[in-house]
Write an enzyme that holds these catalytic residues in place. Structure first.
Site, PDB file in Angstrom:
ATOM      1  N   SER A  18       0.807  -1.222   0.000  1.00 40.71           N
ATOM      2  CA  SER A  18       0.000   0.000   0.000  1.00 40.71           C
ATOM      3  C   SER A  18       0.838   1.270   0.000  1.00 40.71           C
ATOM      4  O   SER A  18       0.398   2.306  -0.484  1.00 40.71           O
ATOM      5  CB  SER A  18      -0.944   0.004   1.204  1.00 40.71           C
ATOM      6  OG  SER A  18      -0.204  -0.097   2.416  1.00 40.71           O
ATOM      7  N   GLY A  55      -1.892  -4.290   1.007  1.00 39.34           N
ATOM      8  CA  GLY A  55      -1.965  -5.517   1.793  1.00 39.34           C
ATOM      9  C   GLY A  55      -0.990  -6.590   1.351  1.00 39.34           C
ATOM     10  O   GLY A  55      -0.944  -7.667   1.945  1.00 39.34           O
ATOM     11  N   ASN A  83       3.988  -5.781   5.700  1.00 39.82           N
ATOM     12  CA  ASN A  83       2.777  -6.558   6.013  1.00 39.82           C
ATOM     13  C   ASN A  83       3.119  -7.933   6.578  1.00 39.82           C
ATOM     14  O   ASN A  83       2.373  -8.476   7.393  1.00 39.82           O
ATOM     15  CB  ASN A  83       1.870  -6.675   4.784  1.00 39.82           C
ATOM     16  CG  ASN A  83       1.188  -5.357   4.477  1.00 39.82           C
ATOM     17  OD1 ASN A  83       0.689  -4.675   5.372  1.00 39.82           O
ATOM     18  ND2 ASN A  83       1.189  -4.972   3.214  1.00 39.82           N
ATOM     19  N   ASP A 164      -4.369   7.016  10.028  1.00 41.46           N
ATOM     20  CA  ASP A 164      -3.966   5.686  10.507  1.00 41.46           C
ATOM     21  C   ASP A 164      -2.535   5.676  11.050  1.00 41.46           C
ATOM     22  O   ASP A 164      -2.102   4.702  11.650  1.00 41.46           O
ATOM     23  CB  ASP A 164      -4.132   4.625   9.411  1.00 41.46           C
ATOM     24  CG  ASP A 164      -3.230   4.823   8.196  1.00 41.46           C
ATOM     25  OD1 ASP A 164      -2.316   5.691   8.229  1.00 41.46           O
ATOM     26  OD2 ASP A 164      -3.432   4.113   7.199  1.00 41.46           O
ATOM     27  N   HIS A 167       0.202   5.365   6.685  1.00 36.53           N
ATOM     28  CA  HIS A 167       0.320   5.750   5.281  1.00 36.53           C
ATOM     29  C   HIS A 167       0.533   7.256   5.133  1.00 36.53           C
ATOM     30  O   HIS A 167      -0.184   8.046   5.751  1.00 36.53           O
ATOM     31  CB  HIS A 167      -0.935   5.312   4.511  1.00 36.53           C
ATOM     32  CG  HIS A 167      -1.108   3.837   4.519  1.00 36.53           C
ATOM     33  ND1 HIS A 167      -1.901   3.179   5.455  1.00 36.53           N
ATOM     34  CD2 HIS A 167      -0.573   2.880   3.726  1.00 36.53           C
ATOM     35  CE1 HIS A 167      -1.837   1.877   5.221  1.00 36.53           C
ATOM     36  NE2 HIS A 167      -1.044   1.672   4.182  1.00 36.53           N
TER      37      HIS A 167
END
Length: 193
Positions: A18, A55, A83, A164, A167
């Site tokens: 991502s 992801g 991830n 979040d 990012h």
């Protein structure tokens, strides 16, 4: 399509998750898009392909490698592993997958830029340090260009990250693109100016 992004020019593929895909920002604000702009401004004629999938893990990147190689990239920026760590995957598996990605890219005469990542300390000191060491070890063993930490100057800075905390915002991706560009320039051929 800008002239330097034309299909006939050498390709740089940004293979990642991502952070490469540009989750939460418009496609033109992702770091690969910003990298394309910087290359054009510097007079380099390359086409940047965003192969980021939100992801994605190192195993997913490895599965997509045949697709990446079909574009016959001159350079691949590998940004994978975060991830894996966030899901608690064994460090040996992450290392092995990245090792195979690097090996296959090099066998295809593709230059590799490996983007290092860090994870929050709540995963435990041994796991956190072990994860970060994977990137340095691979860069050393395979003599590939290493970006020590892709999010250098961006991570944990509220104005440069989305809600979040993971990012980057558009402004954060500008810094990421600068970081990648700095690592990339020594690999670019002068005849591609």
């Amino acid at each position: 399509m800008p002239p330097s992004a034309s299909p006939g020019f050498p390709r740089i593929v940004a293979l990642g998750d991502s952070l490469t895909a540009g989750l939460g920002v418009s496609p033109d604000q992702s770091y690969p898009s910003k990298l394309q702009e910087r290359l054009e401004q510097a007079g380099f004629h390359y086409r940047v392909i965003n192969a980021g999938v939100s992801g994605d893990t190192t195993a997913g990147g490895l599965r997509r490698l045949d697709w990446v190689l079909k574009s016959q990239p001159r350079i691949v920026i590998v940004e994978l592993g975060a991830n894996d760590a966030l899901r608690g995957h064994p460090l040996g598996t992450t290392y092995s997958n990245l090792q195979e990605i690097i090996t296959r890219l090099r066998e295809a005469n593709t230059q590799v830029v490996l983007a290092g990542m860090k994870i929050p300390p709540n995963y435990g000191l041994d796991y956190t340090r072990g994860f970060e060491a994977i990137f340095e070890r691979l860069a050393r063993e395979y003599d590939v260009t290493l970006i020590p930490f892709l999010l250098e100057g961006v991570a944990a800075k509220p104005g440069l990250n989305q809600a979040d905390g993971i990012h980057p915002t558009a402004a954060g991706y500008e810094i990421v693109a600068d970081t990648v560009m700095e690592a990339l320039v020594p690999l670019l051929d002068s005849h591609d100016f």
